[in-house]
Scaffold this motif. Structure first.
Motif, short mmCIF file in Angstrom:
data_model
loop_
_atom_site.label_atom_id
_atom_site.label_comp_id
_atom_site.label_asym_id
_atom_site.label_seq_id
_atom_site.Cartn_x
_atom_site.Cartn_y
_atom_site.Cartn_z
N ALA A 36 -82.26 12.47 -81.35
CA ALA A 36 -81.26 12.72 -82.58
C ALA A 36 -80.60 11.49 -83.01
CB ALA A 36 -80.16 13.70 -82.00
N VAL A 37 -80.23 11.75 -84.41
CA VAL A 37 -79.23 10.83 -84.96
C VAL A 37 -77.78 11.52 -85.42
CG1 VAL A 37 -78.63 9.53 -86.92
CG2 VAL A 37 -80.80 8.97 -85.81
N LEU A 38 -76.91 11.17 -85.18
CA LEU A 38 -75.67 11.98 -85.59
C LEU A 38 -74.70 11.15 -86.72
CD1 LEU A 38 -76.31 12.46 -82.34
CD2 LEU A 38 -74.22 13.47 -82.24
N HIS A 39 -74.42 11.81 -87.66
CA HIS A 39 -73.62 11.37 -88.54
C HIS A 39 -72.25 12.52 -88.54
CE1 HIS A 39 -76.82 9.66 -91.44
NE2 HIS A 39 -76.61 8.79 -90.44
N LEU A 40 -71.18 11.80 -88.22
CA LEU A 40 -69.96 12.55 -88.10
C LEU A 40 -68.74 11.82 -88.63
CD1 LEU A 40 -70.14 12.45 -83.98
CD2 LEU A 40 -71.38 14.08 -85.58
N ALA A 41 -68.26 12.75 -89.56
CA ALA A 41 -67.08 12.34 -90.27
C ALA A 41 -65.84 13.29 -90.01
CB ALA A 41 -67.32 12.62 -91.88
N GLY A 42 -64.73 12.96 -90.02
CA GLY A 42 -63.42 13.76 -89.79
C GLY A 42 -63.10 13.60 -88.36
#
Length: 407
Positions: free
Chosen positions: A20-26
């Motif tokens: 997996a690749v995770l893009h996390l904002a917030g």
């Protein structure tokens, strides 16, 4: 959701073949790292330092095997960072479409980074949670996961004032673990019970193979791999691009020779669904060509990039197997708007990705030529490797086979 339940889900995620690749904002991203990596210290990621604040949770969930699953984590914490990640200004920075777009970008990135044959997962998260200043809007977050055959989206609106920031972080983190578990097809990835006054909504879409190929042709996903090999061990790819209409013994023999010359690498054939000079292949045409490789037990990649410099971006560090006729076109300024310097700049860019070209002999303008017969610019010479004629020579071509059979 109990801590033991979370741990069992994380263990199952790390034991699955998914990467997996995770893009996390917030704000919720602060706890995601301690849950996934078991970290209780500062973690530097893309110049963003995130503190794993729940040290007890981190130590409880320090599950070995994170490197089996997590390929990359990107935290676009500022608005400008998120804009650059998305390549556009989103209509809402904290919204369902933004999470979905982040998941698709993460999925395509996971395709590029994952081991051959490992299913990829893209994760997108964006949230607006409690902060030091009271918020006028709702406390909410949106999550999305993307795999080859599934898109899952979820939105959660939390009851304002019910929880502290740390508790809202915990809720969003637990639900993110659940979402990743579902994407990795982990049995029993259960959901954290929310308060009755909280509001949640989930939606799941399944994609069949035809839909996946349509998305590839349309440029939504960058490639799809069909690993028909019995065993995949090497991470480096040895790639033979072509139309393979039809696949014949010359292709197979050339790949065998190239694989021996490389010494280490995973052989893949590659077909671009999109052609620079012709209409794209149809789904039925792609599926017919895929069947050829299934019959002989060879892996094939379907991509949407007809140009080699784009293929090099998709598959950095790969060895591309080409014929001398293709090598001649590759270094011909004619195909770069007649600009020699443009040709050189683009191919030097390919070289910087770590890619090489293995060149087999082919008929060029009625004469059999090998790499030594081609005037390769000195800046590029070490990027080209010759396949000796004594190891491979087969003058048959797919065009001749089609003409003989009346195709």
């Amino acid at each position: 959701m109990t801590e033991s339940c979370i741990r069992s889900v994380v263990e199952a995620i790390h034991s699955s073949p998914f990467q997996a690749v995770l893009h996390l904002a917030g704000g919720a991203s602060q706890v995601h790292f301690s849950l996934l990596f078991g970290c209780t210290q500062s973690v530097e990621l893309n110049e963003t330092i995130v503190i794993g604040r729940y040290q007890v949770v981190g130590s409880l969930l320090s599950v070995p095997g994170a490197s089996n699953t997590v390929l990359e984590v990107v935290v676009p914490y500022s608005k400008m960072s998120l804009i650059q990640l998305l390549g556009k200004i989103p209509s809402q920075f904290c919204g369902q479409q933004t999470a979905e777009d982040m998941a698709l970008l993460a999925y395509n990135r996971a395709l590029k980074l994952s081991k051959p044959g490992s299913p990829a997962v893209g994760v997108g998260f964006t949230g607006s949670l409690a902060s030091s200043r009271p918020k006028l809007g709702e406390h909410r977050f949106y999550m999305s996961t993307r795999t080859a055959d599934q898109l899952w989206i979820s939105s959660v609106t939390l009851t304002k004032g019910l929880r502290t920031r740390e508790e809202e972080d915990r809720v969003s983190s637990h639900l993110l673990i659940k979402a990743i578990g579902n994407a990795c097809k982990v049995p029993g990835a259960s959901v954290l019970l929310l308060s009755e006054s909280d509001v949640s909504d989930e939606c799941e879409t399944q994609f069949n193979e035809d839909q996946q190929l349509e998305q590839l042709i349309n440029g939504q996903i960058c490639f799809k791999i069909y690993p028909f090999e019995n065993e995949i061990s090497a991470e480096r790819k040895i790639i033979m691009p072509g139309s393979f209409n039809p696949l014949h013994d010359g292709h197979l023999k050339l790949m065998d020779v190239a694989t021996r010359i490389c010494g280490d690498g995973y052989p893949c054939f590659e077909i671009s669904a999109v052609n620079a000079d012709k209409p794209p292949l149809s789904v039925s045409q792609i599926k017919d060509r895929i069947k050829q490789f299934e019959k002989v037990g060879k892996t094939v990649i379907i991509s949407n990039q007809p140009y080699f410099y784009k293929k090099a971006e998709l598959f950095p560090g790969s060895a591309f197997v080409i014929g001398a006729d293709t090598a001649v076109r590759l270094i011909n300024p004619k195909y770069y708007d007649g600009d020699y310097n443009k040709m050189l700049k683009i191919l030097v860019g390919c070289k910087e990705t770590g890619c090489t070209f293995l060149v087999g002999g082919r008929n060029v303008d009625g004469a059999f030529k090998v790499l030594d017969d081609i005037d390769v610019p000195k800046e590029l010479k070490d990027m080209f490797v010759s396949i000796p004629a004594e190891q491979f020579r087969m003058d048959i071509s797919s065009t001749e086979i089609r003409n003989r059979s009346g195709m």
